[in-house]
Design a protein around this motif. Structure first.
Motif, short mmCIF file in Angstrom:
data_model
loop_
_atom_site.label_atom_id
_atom_site.label_comp_id
_atom_site.label_asym_id
_atom_site.label_seq_id
_atom_site.Cartn_x
_atom_site.Cartn_y
_atom_site.Cartn_z
N VAL A 775 -1.98 8.65 5.81
CA VAL A 775 -1.79 9.17 6.96
C VAL A 775 -1.08 7.42 7.47
CG1 VAL A 775 -3.72 8.94 9.24
CG2 VAL A 775 -3.78 10.76 7.23
N ILE A 776 -1.77 6.48 7.03
CA ILE A 776 -1.72 5.27 7.76
C ILE A 776 -0.53 5.09 7.27
CG2 ILE A 776 -2.10 2.60 7.36
CD1 ILE A 776 -5.43 3.62 6.98
N VAL A 800 -7.43 -0.76 5.75
CA VAL A 800 -6.95 -0.79 4.26
C VAL A 800 -8.09 -1.82 3.43
CG1 VAL A 800 -4.75 -1.36 2.95
CG2 VAL A 800 -4.84 -0.56 5.38
N LYS A 801 -8.33 -2.45 3.83
CA LYS A 801 -8.58 -3.58 2.28
C LYS A 801 -10.10 -2.91 2.05
CE LYS A 801 -8.07 -7.86 1.87
NZ LYS A 801 -8.36 -9.42 1.90
N LYS A 802 -10.60 -2.91 3.26
CA LYS A 802 -11.90 -2.33 2.68
C LYS A 802 -12.48 -1.30 2.41
CE LYS A 802 -14.15 -5.58 4.80
NZ LYS A 802 -15.19 -6.46 3.82
N THR A 803 -11.50 -0.02 2.49
CA THR A 803 -11.19 1.72 1.71
C THR A 803 -11.16 1.05 0.55
OG1 THR A 803 -10.12 2.37 4.00
CG2 THR A 803 -9.52 3.74 2.10
N TYR A 804 -9.95 0.02 0.35
CA TYR A 804 -9.78 0.08 -0.77
C TYR A 804 -10.85 -0.14 -1.71
CZ TYR A 804 -7.03 -2.04 -5.76
OH TYR A 804 -6.59 -1.95 -6.71
N ARG A 805 -11.38 -1.28 -1.33
CA ARG A 805 -12.91 -1.60 -2.19
C ARG A 805 -13.92 -0.71 -1.64
NH1 ARG A 805 -14.07 -7.87 -0.97
NH2 ARG A 805 -12.31 -9.02 -1.21
N ASP A 806 -14.22 0.19 -1.20
CA ASP A 806 -14.70 0.90 -1.21
C ASP A 806 -14.81 2.16 -2.52
OD1 ASP A 806 -16.40 -0.49 0.25
OD2 ASP A 806 -16.15 0.32 2.60
N PHE A 807 -13.82 2.84 -2.95
CA PHE A 807 -12.94 3.43 -2.97
C PHE A 807 -13.14 3.06 -4.76
CE2 PHE A 807 -12.34 5.33 1.22
CZ PHE A 807 -12.61 7.74 0.81
N ARG A 808 -12.92 1.85 -5.09
CA ARG A 808 -12.91 1.43 -6.35
C ARG A 808 -14.40 1.97 -6.73
NH1 ARG A 808 -10.38 -4.27 -7.23
NH2 ARG A 808 -11.56 -4.98 -6.01
N LEU A 809 -15.40 1.35 -6.22
CA LEU A 809 -16.85 1.00 -6.45
C LEU A 809 -16.72 1.84 -6.54
CD1 LEU A 809 -17.53 -2.13 -3.96
CD2 LEU A 809 -17.73 -1.79 -6.28
N GLN A 810 -16.33 3.73 -6.25
CA GLN A 810 -16.82 4.98 -6.20
C GLN A 810 -16.30 5.72 -7.02
OE1 GLN A 810 -19.82 6.34 -4.28
NE2 GLN A 810 -19.52 4.31 -2.79
N GLY A 811 -15.40 4.58 -8.14
CA GLY A 811 -14.72 5.02 -9.28
C GLY A 811 -13.80 5.63 -8.98
N VAL A 812 -12.98 5.37 -8.41
CA VAL A 812 -11.53 6.11 -8.17
C VAL A 812 -10.43 5.44 -9.41
CG1 VAL A 812 -9.37 6.84 -6.68
CG2 VAL A 812 -11.85 6.70 -6.09
N LEU A 813 -9.80 6.06 -9.83
CA LEU A 813 -8.87 5.29 -10.81
C LEU A 813 -8.13 3.95 -10.38
CD1 LEU A 813 -8.46 7.84 -13.49
CD2 LEU A 813 -10.61 6.66 -12.94
N GLU A 814 -7.46 3.33 -11.07
CA GLU A 814 -6.40 2.38 -11.12
C GLU A 814 -4.77 3.45 -10.82
OE1 GLU A 814 -6.24 -0.77 -9.89
OE2 GLU A 814 -8.67 -1.13 -10.44
N GLY A 815 -4.58 4.10 -10.97
CA GLY A 815 -4.06 4.93 -11.25
C GLY A 815 -3.46 5.55 -9.46
N THR A 816 -4.60 5.90 -9.21
CA THR A 816 -4.59 6.63 -7.46
C THR A 816 -5.24 5.85 -6.77
OG1 THR A 816 -5.64 8.23 -8.63
CG2 THR A 816 -6.15 8.42 -6.32
N LEU A 817 -5.42 4.27 -6.81
CA LEU A 817 -6.36 3.39 -5.79
C LEU A 817 -4.33 2.60 -5.38
CD1 LEU A 817 -8.94 1.69 -7.15
CD2 LEU A 817 -8.62 3.27 -5.26
N ASN A 818 -3.56 2.72 -6.41
CA ASN A 818 -2.23 1.57 -6.53
C ASN A 818 -1.25 2.92 -6.80
OD1 ASN A 818 -3.92 -1.04 -6.56
ND2 ASN A 818 -3.85 -0.65 -8.38
N SER A 819 -1.34 3.55 -5.47
CA SER A 819 -0.40 4.23 -5.58
C SER A 819 1.25 4.13 -4.98
CB SER A 819 -0.22 5.99 -5.06
OG SER A 819 -1.43 5.23 -4.08
N LYS A 820 2.08 4.62 -4.85
CA LYS A 820 3.41 3.91 -4.22
C LYS A 820 3.40 3.83 -2.56
CE LYS A 820 6.78 5.89 -7.52
NZ LYS A 820 7.86 7.32 -7.56
N THR A 821 2.27 5.14 -2.32
CA THR A 821 1.89 4.99 -0.62
C THR A 821 1.43 3.75 -0.33
OG1 THR A 821 1.78 7.11 -0.32
CG2 THR A 821 0.52 6.51 0.80
N TYR A 822 0.41 3.36 -1.39
CA TYR A 822 -0.54 2.05 -0.87
C TYR A 822 0.19 1.18 -1.25
CZ TYR A 822 -3.68 -1.67 -1.82
OH TYR A 822 -4.47 -3.06 -1.45
#
Length: 856
Positions: A775-776, A800-822
């Motif tokens: 969406v962003i 964006v920064k807080k969303t990235y950090r919060d979802f990383r803390l919740q266990g979202v994998l690096e491959g999903t976090l650092n996607s092409k969209t991100y």
């Protein structure tokens, strides 16, 4: 020196003994006074020197040293010894011999006083040197032989009867006193030939047996060794026939057995076999005679014994309680087989014996059940009792019947065990007849059981414990499982089980419908404290009260729910009822495989249908609840949505237990419900993600107001510049970003706390993060040719920064976090940040896309 020859009969007083002196000694006649004592061995009754002459032993008339030895309690022997030898040179057993005084024998040199021992075909002559020694020897041998005639010396007999009368009128003063004391002097002085010894022996044997059976120790009819000796001696002395003896004995034993005394069947067998060998003329020794009277008596006794044995088999529980005496039941069957034989040589066919025993066991079934009902007093209560009381009495009677059958198996099955080990397989048919007896016994019980069940009201389920009790006892028995009574029991309860399951299915279906309509979707805690006591709801369409599930144990899967928040009240009630119903049917242990498989399949398919309906209704309720929620940052996921989520999680867990069957269509059916749950979970995750992402879209729509070229943007810029000439105008803050970040974090915590399945939480967070970034990215793509307003840039960077950090803390994998969209979003915001830092002197006031741990 002096040479002594001591014996146990030597005088114990001092005596002079001549000494041997040397040839040149002056004392030619020298004597010494000595007292010599020699202990008597315990088995030696008498000893001394005798002359002897016999036909088989001591064939030469000469002087020998004799010892009368007691070999055993009733066996004695005359033994001759040589000097300095411990073993006898010759010996003679005194059994059957009669000793008496005799006149001197001419032609025999040596010995003055003569006596002899006579037996059929043998005579031994003895002689001593003086009269006193002869009397001692004769008395000792008289006691050893046990003969009825007591020898009397000629001189004493002449003194007692000087006129030459009957010497048997009196024996001696000592024996005369004893005879008078016991009232036996008439018999002692009487002529034995004038008595009916057959009748006297019968009286003697009867009184001996009565005395023996009244002893404090159980003898089972066997005489003591002393009694046997007396009876044998009487028969031997007075010529009592052996067949007559055992016929009398057998008659007495039968009478005592009929009067309730416990008589050993083996003893009856021995006596019967002895009499039969005489009657049929096949004695082992080849010598056997029988009188006409004895033969007639034998036939009467045989019929009487046959009736006795049949009566004992009919009362085997009471004649042989707890299988005692050990082996008595098998001995009774063996004796019955012997009695049924027409003659001793021709064996009777096994089928005839089996027929007789079968008839006896049929009587035994009636006897046992009659006594059992009298003990339980069932007849008194069955006529006037209420249906519930009748069922209670029949249940108690069933426990007693099972106990009786178990006791029969435990205590009266030695016939079966021994027959297996027997070389001839003598009674291999006994287990079959015992099973027929049990079926007959249970058929009598079935009359009372059917009567009690017919009195029960319609749709009453209190009789299921009766089926479980009887079925558990019968299904483990090799002979009774699926027997006549077992099948009758199944025929009675098949309609009840089907009716029960039909009503339960309708009840559960109605409870799902009504429960989900009124469901508040509040999470249920400590479910095991309340649910098992909840009655099943009534079905309005059925004109009856549906049953309460009968005292089920708590399902095993509830043990982990004591302190946890789980699904809704309706779903937990559904899962518990389905599990309890399946456990109830499983505990029935239905013995017929086909019907048991049908029940299991039906319950599994029913559980599948019920869970499917619950899942679909939960999906609809979830969507309706989600539509009513707003799309602002004030949105907080309510507990009801988490409860719906948990209902689906629990449904997936329960299908593995409630819906699965091995192989075939049932397995495919289980796969369908599993796929349905998975699809429903994916749908509600998508719906929930769409809802929370719509909040982000609302935030971005607010940021769109600051786009360059819009009326609102121009108005804000003009107002700020005009006001800045006179006062310090505050710049827009970060409230919008902070409220959104707070929205994300709090909803993440709610989901993490309330939803019980970690895998679904991770899927939801992955999809939430990915959709948020998309969406962003789309919002930024729409403004690719336009420079972002500084307020827009600061807000997006923080989001964006807080969303990235919060979802990383919740266990979202690096491959999903650092996607092409991100990466696209990150690159755009980095470029915009660099542009602002060059063009605007104020900068972003510390907000940057660079990684920093200081920013919180």
């Amino acid at each position: 020196q002096v040479v002594l020859y001591p014996t146990s009969n030597s005088p114990k007083s001092p005596d002079l003994h001549k000494m041997i002196v040397p040839k040149n000694s002056q004392d030619s006649d020298l004597k010494i006074k000595l007292a010599v004592r020699m202990d008597k061995p315990p088995h030696m009754k008498h000893c001394g020197y005798l002359y002897a002459l016999g036909q088989k032993v001591w064939k030469r008339w000469k002087k020998r040293y004799f010892v009368l030895v007691q070999v055993s309690q009733y066996t004695f022997a005359m033994c001759s010894y040589r000097e300095k030898k411990s073993e006898p040179q010759e010996l003679m057993q005194l059994e059957g011999y009669t000793v008496d005084y005799t006149a001197p024998h001419t032609g025999l040199q040596g010995g003055r006083m003569f006596f002899n021992a006579v037996k059929e075909g043998d005579t031994v002559i003895f002689a001593s040197d003086d009269e006193q020694d002869r009397i001692l020897w004769v008395q000792a041998m008289y006691r050893a032989t046990g003969q009825s005639y007591k020898p009397i010396p000629a001189s004493q007999a002449q003194k007692m009867n000087p006129k030459g009368g009957n010497v048997n009128t009196e024996i001696s003063p000592l024996y005369a006193d004893r005879g008078q004391k016991h009232g036996m002097d008439e018999f002692i002085s009487a002529n034995p030939c004038k008595f009916d010894h057959a009748s006297l022996f019968r009286l003697l044997q009867r009184q001996t047996l009565d005395h023996r059976l009244n002893d404090s120790y159980s003898c089972l009819g066997w005489f003591s060794p002393g009694q046997v000796f007396v009876l044998d001696e009487y028969c031997a002395r007075y010529g009592v026939r052996g067949c007559h003896r055992h016929l009398c004995y057998l008659t007495e034993l039968i009478e005592h057995s009929e009067n309730g005394s416990v008589i050993d069947p083996t003893l009856l067998h021995y006596s019967f076999a002895f009499c039969a060998s005489h009657v049929h003329g096949n004695r082992p020794d080849g010598i056997g005679t029988v009188s006409v009277e004895e033969k007639e008596r034998f036939e009467e006794i045989k019929d009487r014994l046959s009736s006795l044995l049949e009566n004992q088999i009919s009362h085997f529980r009471y004649c042989f309680p707890f299988g005692r005496p050990e082996g008595a039941l098998k001995a009774t069957l063996s004796l019955l087989e012997r009695v049924l034989m027409k003659d001793i040589a021709t064996p009777i066919p096994a089928e005839e014996v089996k027929k007789v025993v079968r008839k006896c066991l049929e009587k035994a079934a009636l006897i046992n059940y009659t006594r059992l009902t009298e003990y339980a007093k069932i007849e008194e209560t069955m006529n006037q009792a209420t249906p519930a009381r009748k069922l209670e009495e029949v249940l108690h009677l069933a426990e007693l019947c099972i106990e009786v059958l178990q006791q029969n198996e435990e205590h009266h099955s030695e016939v079966r065990l021994n027959s297996i080990l027997s070389r001839l397989q003598a009674f291999a048919w006994w287990p079959e007849l015992l099973a027929e007896h049990a079926e007959k016994f249970l058929s009598l019980y079935s009359v009372d059981m059917d009567s009690a069940l017919e009195a029960q009201p319609q749709d009453s389920w209190d009789s299921f414990p009766l089926f479980q009790l009887l079925n558990n006892a019968l299904r483990n028995d090799t002979f009774l499982c699926n027997g006549k009574f077992h099948k009758h029991l199944q025929e009675i309860f098949v309609p009840m089980v089907i009716r029960y399951i039909d009503l339960m299915e309708s009840s559960i279906a109605q409870s799902i419908h009504r429960g989900l309509e009124q469901e508040s979707w509040q999470p249920v805690k400590s479910i095991t404290n309340s649910l098992p006591n909840v009655a099943l709801p009534k079905v309005p369409s059925l004109p009856l009260n549906l049953p309460q599930i009968p005292s089920f144990t708590t399902p095993t899967w509830m043990t982990s729910l004591y302190d946890s928040t789980n699904g809704s009240a309706t779903s937990e009630d559904l899962f518990w009822k389905l599990d309890a119903l399946q456990m109830f049917v499983f505990d029935l242990h239905w013995p017929e495989p086909e019907f048991a498989s049908h029940l299991e399949q039906r319950l599994k398919l029913m559980a599948t249908d019920m869970i499917e309906a619950c899942v679909k209704r939960t999906r609809i309720a979830f969507e309706l609840k989600l539509q009513k929620m707003n799309k602002t940052t004030d949105l907080r996921i309510p507990p009801s949505l988490c409860t719906m989520f948990n209902v689906l999680v629990d449904a997936k867990k329960q299908t593995a237990k409630l819906c699965i069957l091995d192989g075939g269509q049932e397995q495919q059916y289980h796969s369908k419900i599993d796929d349905l749950i998975e699809e429903t979970v994916k749908e509600i995750i998508s719906l929930l993600v769409s809802k929370v992402v719509s909040v982000l879209e609302g935030v971005l729509s607010k940021l769109s107001r600051y786009d360059e070229g819009t009326f609102f943007s121009s108005l804000v810029s003009f107002t700020v510049k005009a006001a800045a000439k006179y006062v310090d105008v505050p710049k827009p803050g970060m409230d919008l970003a902070d409220t959104y970040i707070m929205f994300v974090r709090q909803n993440q915590d709610i989901l993490r706390e309330k939803v019980n399945e970690e895998m679904y939480i991770e899927k939801l967070f992955d999809q939430w993060y990915s959709n948020s970034m998309k969406v962003i990215c789309l919002w930024l793509a729409d403004r690719l040719d336009v420079q972002l307003h500084i307020y827009q840039l600061k807000t997006l960077i923080k989001i964006v920064k807080k969303t990235y950090r919060d979802f990383r803390l919740q266990g979202v994998l690096e491959g999903t976090l650092n996607s092409k969209t991100y990466d696209t979003v990150h690159s755009r915001l980095t470029v915009e940040e660099a542009t602002v830092s060059v063009t605007d002197g104020g900068g972003l006031q510390g907000i940057t896309m660079k990684d920093s741990d200081e920013e919180e």
